[in-house]
Design an enzyme around this catalytic site. Structure first.
Site, PDB file in Angstrom:
ATOM      1  N   LYS A  22      38.639  -5.295  63.888  1.00 29.45           N
ATOM      2  CA  LYS A  22      39.927  -4.467  65.241  1.00 29.45           C
ATOM      3  C   LYS A  22      39.664  -3.375  65.676  1.00 29.45           C
ATOM      4  O   LYS A  22      39.204  -3.252  66.385  1.00 29.45           O
ATOM      5  CB  LYS A  22      40.946  -4.602  64.654  1.00 29.45           C
ATOM      6  CG  LYS A  22      41.031  -3.836  63.428  1.00 29.45           C
ATOM      7  CD  LYS A  22      42.766  -3.478  62.963  1.00 29.45           C
ATOM      8  CE  LYS A  22      42.310  -3.451  61.925  1.00 29.45           C
ATOM      9  NZ  LYS A  22      41.879  -1.616  61.350  1.00 29.45           N
ATOM     10  N   ARG A  97      51.207   0.723  58.867  1.00 27.38           N
ATOM     11  CA  ARG A  97      50.208   0.778  57.971  1.00 27.38           C
ATOM     12  C   ARG A  97      51.336  -0.704  57.329  1.00 27.38           C
ATOM     13  O   ARG A  97      51.656  -1.168  56.583  1.00 27.38           O
ATOM     14  CB  ARG A  97      49.766   1.216  57.318  1.00 27.38           C
ATOM     15  CG  ARG A  97      48.332   0.506  56.697  1.00 27.38           C
ATOM     16  CD  ARG A  97      47.202   0.722  57.681  1.00 27.38           C
ATOM     17  NE  ARG A  97      46.275   0.843  56.572  1.00 27.38           N
ATOM     18  CZ  ARG A  97      44.396   1.247  56.991  1.00 27.38           C
ATOM     19  NH1 ARG A  97      44.752   1.195  58.574  1.00 27.38           N
ATOM     20  NH2 ARG A  97      44.092   1.383  56.455  1.00 27.38           N
ATOM     21  N   ARG A 136      29.384  -3.535  56.680  1.00 23.94           N
ATOM     22  CA  ARG A 136      30.020  -2.511  57.233  1.00 23.94           C
ATOM     23  C   ARG A 136      29.113  -1.471  56.109  1.00 23.94           C
ATOM     24  O   ARG A 136      28.455  -0.433  56.509  1.00 23.94           O
ATOM     25  CB  ARG A 136      31.038  -2.455  57.327  1.00 23.94           C
ATOM     26  CG  ARG A 136      31.211  -1.120  58.026  1.00 23.94           C
ATOM     27  CD  ARG A 136      32.857  -0.894  58.260  1.00 23.94           C
ATOM     28  NE  ARG A 136      33.977  -0.776  57.291  1.00 23.94           N
ATOM     29  CZ  ARG A 136      35.271  -0.891  57.508  1.00 23.94           C
ATOM     30  NH1 ARG A 136      35.439  -1.368  58.225  1.00 23.94           N
ATOM     31  NH2 ARG A 136      35.229  -1.660  56.604  1.00 23.94           N
ATOM     32  N   ARG A 142      30.065   3.968  54.014  1.00 27.80           N
ATOM     33  CA  ARG A 142      31.651   4.154  53.694  1.00 27.80           C
ATOM     34  C   ARG A 142      31.684   4.693  52.220  1.00 27.80           C
ATOM     35  O   ARG A 142      32.108   3.786  51.570  1.00 27.80           O
ATOM     36  CB  ARG A 142      32.668   3.936  54.506  1.00 27.80           C
ATOM     37  CG  ARG A 142      33.009   3.804  55.851  1.00 27.80           C
ATOM     38  CD  ARG A 142      33.732   3.067  56.753  1.00 27.80           C
ATOM     39  NE  ARG A 142      35.149   3.091  55.600  1.00 27.80           N
ATOM     40  CZ  ARG A 142      35.662   2.705  57.181  1.00 27.80           C
ATOM     41  NH1 ARG A 142      36.176   2.403  57.882  1.00 27.80           N
ATOM     42  NH2 ARG A 142      36.822   1.996  55.478  1.00 27.80           N
ATOM     43  N   ARG A 153      41.955  -2.526  49.606  1.00 29.07           N
ATOM     44  CA  ARG A 153      42.769  -2.201  50.195  1.00 29.07           C
ATOM     45  C   ARG A 153      43.462  -3.591  51.397  1.00 29.07           C
ATOM     46  O   ARG A 153      43.435  -3.627  51.893  1.00 29.07           O
ATOM     47  CB  ARG A 153      41.547  -1.589  51.655  1.00 29.07           C
ATOM     48  CG  ARG A 153      41.647  -0.115  50.596  1.00 29.07           C
ATOM     49  CD  ARG A 153      40.135   0.497  51.563  1.00 29.07           C
ATOM     50  NE  ARG A 153      39.977   0.243  53.228  1.00 29.07           N
ATOM     51  CZ  ARG A 153      38.748   0.431  53.337  1.00 29.07           C
ATOM     52  NH1 ARG A 153      37.265  -0.333  52.706  1.00 29.07           N
ATOM     53  NH2 ARG A 153      38.814  -0.176  54.512  1.00 29.07           N
TER      54      ARG A 153
HETATM   55  P1  AMP Z   1      40.692   2.635  58.302  1.00 29.73           P
HETATM   56  O1  AMP Z   1      39.912   2.795  58.750  1.00 29.73           O
HETATM   57  O2  AMP Z   1      41.973   2.308  59.091  1.00 29.73           O
HETATM   58  O3  AMP Z   1      40.852   0.977  57.141  1.00 29.73           O
HETATM   59  O4  AMP Z   1      41.211   3.232  57.320  1.00 29.73           O
HETATM   60  C1  AMP Z   1      40.717   4.146  56.421  1.00 29.73           C
HETATM   61  C2  AMP Z   1      41.596   4.598  55.222  1.00 29.73           C
HETATM   62  O5  AMP Z   1      42.332   6.064  55.383  1.00 29.73           O
HETATM   63  C3  AMP Z   1      42.442   4.247  54.263  1.00 29.73           C
HETATM   64  O6  AMP Z   1      42.088   3.240  53.425  1.00 29.73           O
HETATM   65  C4  AMP Z   1      43.643   4.627  54.091  1.00 29.73           C
HETATM   66  O7  AMP Z   1      43.288   4.957  52.766  1.00 29.73           O
HETATM   67  C5  AMP Z   1      43.575   5.667  54.929  1.00 29.73           C
HETATM   68  N1  AMP Z   1      44.757   5.556  56.374  1.00 29.73           N
HETATM   69  C6  AMP Z   1      44.354   5.190  56.997  1.00 29.73           C
HETATM   70  N2  AMP Z   1      45.541   4.785  58.337  1.00 29.73           N
HETATM   71  C7  AMP Z   1      46.763   4.835  57.629  1.00 29.73           C
HETATM   72  C8  AMP Z   1      47.938   4.861  57.493  1.00 29.73           C
HETATM   73  N3  AMP Z   1      48.290   4.340  58.898  1.00 29.73           N
HETATM   74  N4  AMP Z   1      48.503   5.155  56.703  1.00 29.73           N
HETATM   75  C9  AMP Z   1      47.975   5.383  55.409  1.00 29.73           C
HETATM   76  N5  AMP Z   1      46.731   5.864  55.280  1.00 29.73           N
HETATM   77  C10 AMP Z   1      46.220   5.345  56.352  1.00 29.73           C
END
Ligand code: AMP
Length: 201
Positions: A22, A97, A136, A142, A153
């Protein structure tokens, strides 16, 4: 990126599990429709990297793969959506989320009379998303791409994020997109679905 006010609005979400592609598709959509892509994960990572107070506050949460509290996350998104470049459209990646964040976003957008136009649901089989995340992890290093954190996750995605799609499906704004194929093929599916709603660049 600022979408001209003469075009129909393009207020969009892209939703899919980690490793669904995405992020990559989001950038392509943002470019094609001239809307800013707002990734909460990117905002948090940038703050962690820069060592800001927000970054220090969220670092351990992100490293564990848990969710940052809704109040904090929703405030960041509201601030960002208030900026001029998001006036006629945006693409949110990684937000909302969970159902609480859906409520926060509804309150904000309904208050402005600017509801979402479409939700792109990107689906990939679980094995495929796990192998993409592993790739990745090698490429980007990361800190939250370790096996244990990835499992957490993905579990949170299934438990808290997938249910938000039911809410949007009831509103008739979800486009389910098969996320398996080449980048071009997947983009073409997304653009066809958006065009069917009258959303074009
Ligand atoms: P992502 O890159 O979208 O997978 O986000 C990485 C991390 O950021 C997630 O595992 C959460 O710890 C935090 N995070 C990102 N977006 C959100 C959200 N909408 N609500 C809460 N935590 C978030």
């Amino acid at each position: 990126m600022t979408r001209s006010a003469e075009l129909p609005s393009a207020r969009l979400l892209i939703v899919g599990p980690q490793g669904s592609g995405k992020g990559t598709q989001g950038v392509r959509i943002g470019d094609a429709l001239a809307v800013p892509v707002i990734s909460t994960g990117d905002v948090f990572r940038a703050n962690v990297k820069a060592g800001t107070p927000l970054g220090l506050q969220v670092q351990s949460i992100i490293d564990a793969g848990d969710l940052v509290p809704d109040s904090l996350t929703s405030e960041i998104v509201r601030d960002r959506l208030t900026q001029a470049d998001a006036a006629n459209g945006f693409l949110l990646d990684g937000y909302p989320r969970n159902l609480g964040q859906v409520g926060d976003l509804d309150t904000f957008l309904n208050g402005r009379g600017e509801p979402l136009d479409a939700v792109i649901e990107l689906s990939v089989p679980r094995e495929e998303s796990i192998s993409r995340i592993a790739q990745r992890a090698i490429e980007q290093g990361r800190t939250d791409d370790t096996e244990e954190v990835i499992a957490n996750r993905l579990a949170i995605y299934e438990r808290e994020t997938a249910p938000i799609l039911d809410v949007y499906r009831e509103r008739g704004i979800v486009d389910a997109i098969d996320g398996v194929g080449s980048l071009e093929e997947i983009s073409a599916r997304i653009f066809a679905a958006l065009a069917a709603r009258g959303i074009t660049g």
